[in-house]
Scaffold this motif. Structure first.
Motif, mmCIF file in Angstrom:
data_model
loop_
_atom_site.group_PDB
_atom_site.id
_atom_site.type_symbol
_atom_site.label_atom_id
_atom_site.label_comp_id
_atom_site.label_asym_id
_atom_site.label_seq_id
_atom_site.Cartn_x
_atom_site.Cartn_y
_atom_site.Cartn_z
ATOM 1 N N VAL A 13 0.837 -1.207 0.000
ATOM 2 C CA VAL A 13 0.000 0.000 0.000
ATOM 3 C C VAL A 13 0.871 1.255 0.000
ATOM 4 C CG1 VAL A 13 -1.620 1.343 1.400
ATOM 5 C CG2 VAL A 13 -2.021 -1.082 1.019
ATOM 6 N N VAL A 14 1.951 1.258 0.783
ATOM 7 C CA VAL A 14 2.850 2.417 0.825
ATOM 8 C C VAL A 14 3.489 2.646 -0.545
ATOM 9 C CG1 VAL A 14 5.020 3.279 1.803
ATOM 10 C CG2 VAL A 14 3.283 2.323 3.299
ATOM 11 N N ILE A 15 3.964 1.584 -1.175
ATOM 12 C CA ILE A 15 4.558 1.713 -2.511
ATOM 13 C C ILE A 15 3.512 2.229 -3.497
ATOM 14 C CG2 ILE A 15 5.531 0.423 -4.465
ATOM 15 C CD1 ILE A 15 6.864 -1.421 -2.352
ATOM 16 N N GLY A 16 2.303 1.697 -3.428
ATOM 17 C CA GLY A 16 1.225 2.157 -4.307
ATOM 18 C C GLY A 16 0.901 3.623 -4.084
ATOM 19 N N LEU A 17 0.873 4.054 -2.830
ATOM 20 C CA LEU A 17 0.602 5.469 -2.537
ATOM 21 C C LEU A 17 1.712 6.378 -3.054
ATOM 22 C CD1 LEU A 17 -0.906 5.280 1.061
ATOM 23 C CD2 LEU A 17 -2.080 5.903 -1.058
ATOM 24 N N LEU A 18 2.960 5.938 -2.933
ATOM 25 C CA LEU A 18 4.070 6.725 -3.484
ATOM 26 C C LEU A 18 3.927 6.892 -4.998
ATOM 27 C CD1 LEU A 18 7.113 5.344 -1.465
ATOM 28 C CD2 LEU A 18 6.119 7.632 -1.325
ATOM 29 N N PHE A 19 3.582 5.813 -5.666
ATOM 30 C CA PHE A 19 3.385 5.899 -7.111
ATOM 31 C C PHE A 19 2.190 6.780 -7.453
ATOM 32 C CE2 PHE A 19 6.566 2.790 -7.784
ATOM 33 C CZ PHE A 19 6.931 2.913 -9.110
ATOM 34 N N LEU A 20 1.136 6.727 -6.651
ATOM 35 C CA LEU A 20 -0.031 7.577 -6.869
ATOM 36 C C LEU A 20 0.326 9.048 -6.704
ATOM 37 C CD1 LEU A 20 -3.092 7.717 -7.395
ATOM 38 C CD2 LEU A 20 -3.410 7.559 -4.920
ATOM 39 N N ILE A 21 1.081 9.371 -5.671
ATOM 40 C CA ILE A 21 1.491 10.759 -5.447
ATOM 41 C C ILE A 21 2.345 11.266 -6.600
ATOM 42 C CG2 ILE A 21 2.928 12.237 -3.972
ATOM 43 C CD1 ILE A 21 1.915 10.490 -1.583
ATOM 44 N N VAL A 22 3.320 10.467 -7.026
ATOM 45 C CA VAL A 22 4.159 10.876 -8.156
ATOM 46 C C VAL A 22 3.310 10.993 -9.419
ATOM 47 C CG1 VAL A 22 6.077 10.201 -9.656
ATOM 48 C CG2 VAL A 22 6.279 9.935 -7.185
ATOM 49 N N GLY A 23 2.371 10.067 -9.612
ATOM 50 C CA GLY A 23 1.493 10.120 -10.781
ATOM 51 C C GLY A 23 0.627 11.361 -10.821
ATOM 52 N N LYS A 29 0.720 14.183 -19.663
ATOM 53 C CA LYS A 29 1.123 13.338 -20.798
ATOM 54 C C LYS A 29 1.942 12.117 -20.373
ATOM 55 C CE LYS A 29 5.329 15.760 -22.198
ATOM 56 N NZ LYS A 29 6.023 16.388 -23.313
ATOM 57 N N PHE A 30 2.495 12.142 -19.159
ATOM 58 C CA PHE A 30 3.284 11.017 -18.660
ATOM 59 C C PHE A 30 2.493 10.091 -17.735
ATOM 60 C CE2 PHE A 30 6.501 14.512 -19.010
ATOM 61 C CZ PHE A 30 7.090 14.046 -20.175
ATOM 62 N N THR A 31 1.306 10.505 -17.325
ATOM 63 C CA THR A 31 0.546 9.786 -16.299
ATOM 64 C C THR A 31 0.171 8.368 -16.713
ATOM 65 O OG1 THR A 31 -0.340 11.884 -15.522
ATOM 66 C CG2 THR A 31 -1.471 9.916 -14.805
ATOM 67 N N SER A 32 -0.354 8.188 -17.916
ATOM 68 C CA SER A 32 -0.778 6.838 -18.326
ATOM 69 C C SER A 32 0.405 5.880 -18.396
ATOM 70 C CB SER A 32 -1.518 6.888 -19.655
ATOM 71 O OG SER A 32 -0.679 7.381 -20.675
ATOM 72 N N GLY A 33 1.534 6.349 -18.882
ATOM 73 C CA GLY A 33 2.733 5.513 -18.923
ATOM 74 C C GLY A 33 3.222 5.161 -17.531
ATOM 75 N N TRP A 34 3.147 6.138 -16.631
ATOM 76 C CA TRP A 34 3.594 5.933 -15.255
ATOM 77 C C TRP A 34 2.784 4.840 -14.563
ATOM 78 C CZ3 TRP A 34 7.671 7.075 -12.452
ATOM 79 C CH2 TRP A 34 7.591 6.986 -11.073
ATOM 80 N N PHE A 35 1.452 4.945 -14.638
ATOM 81 C CA PHE A 35 0.605 3.973 -13.950
ATOM 82 C C PHE A 35 0.620 2.603 -14.631
ATOM 83 C CE2 PHE A 35 -1.505 7.869 -12.235
ATOM 84 C CZ PHE A 35 -1.113 7.658 -10.928
ATOM 85 N N THR A 36 0.726 2.574 -15.939
ATOM 86 C CA THR A 36 0.807 1.290 -16.652
ATOM 87 C C THR A 36 2.097 0.560 -16.280
ATOM 88 O OG1 THR A 36 -0.451 2.247 -18.478
ATOM 89 C CG2 THR A 36 0.717 0.192 -18.918
#
Length: 121
Positions: A13-23, A29-36
């Motif tokens: 969950v912590v790793i997922g939240l970090l990725f969500l914050i960065v996303g 234009k970079f968001t879809s690539g980041w989350f994929t």
């Protein structure tokens, strides 16, 4: 739920939240690539974890052959998925690739630390 299971859930969950914050912070234009990339990295580690649990139930000789067969199968599957996403979608390749690598490393380190704890207990 055991303490180790709680640690796995909490760290994921912590790793997922970090990725969500960065996303949320990076340009759209970079968001879809980041989350994929994040999702592909997480799926890769989940496949490894599932294969490890399956291989663990076999005898040592069969464990080695099933583990390496599973490793090859996962590698081909992830590589195919990675290439198909890059070819068939219009996502930003750099954010996708960087996110995949970071996600894979973070989830793999998390998995190795927690599995090592489990095996040493």
């Amino acid at each position: 739920m055991s303490l180790l299971d709680r640690k796995i859930v909490l760290s994921t969950v912590v790793i997922g939240l970090l990725f969500l914050i960065v996303g949320i912070i990076i340009p759209n234009k970079f968001t879809s690539g980041w989350f994929t990339g994040y999702l592909i990295g997480m799926v890769t580690v989940l496949l490894h974890l599932g294969a490890s649990m399956f291989s663990k139930k076999t005898v040592l000789r069969d464990f080695i052959s099933s583990y390496f067969f599973g490793l090859l199968l996962r590698f081909v599957l992830v590589l195919t998925l990675f290439v198909l996403i890059l070819i068939l979608t219009k996502i930003d390749e750099l954010s996708f690739t960087v996110s995949f690598i970071i996600s894979y490393i973070l989830h793999s380190v998390n998995e190795v630390i927690l599995l090592n704890q489990k095996l040493s207990d």
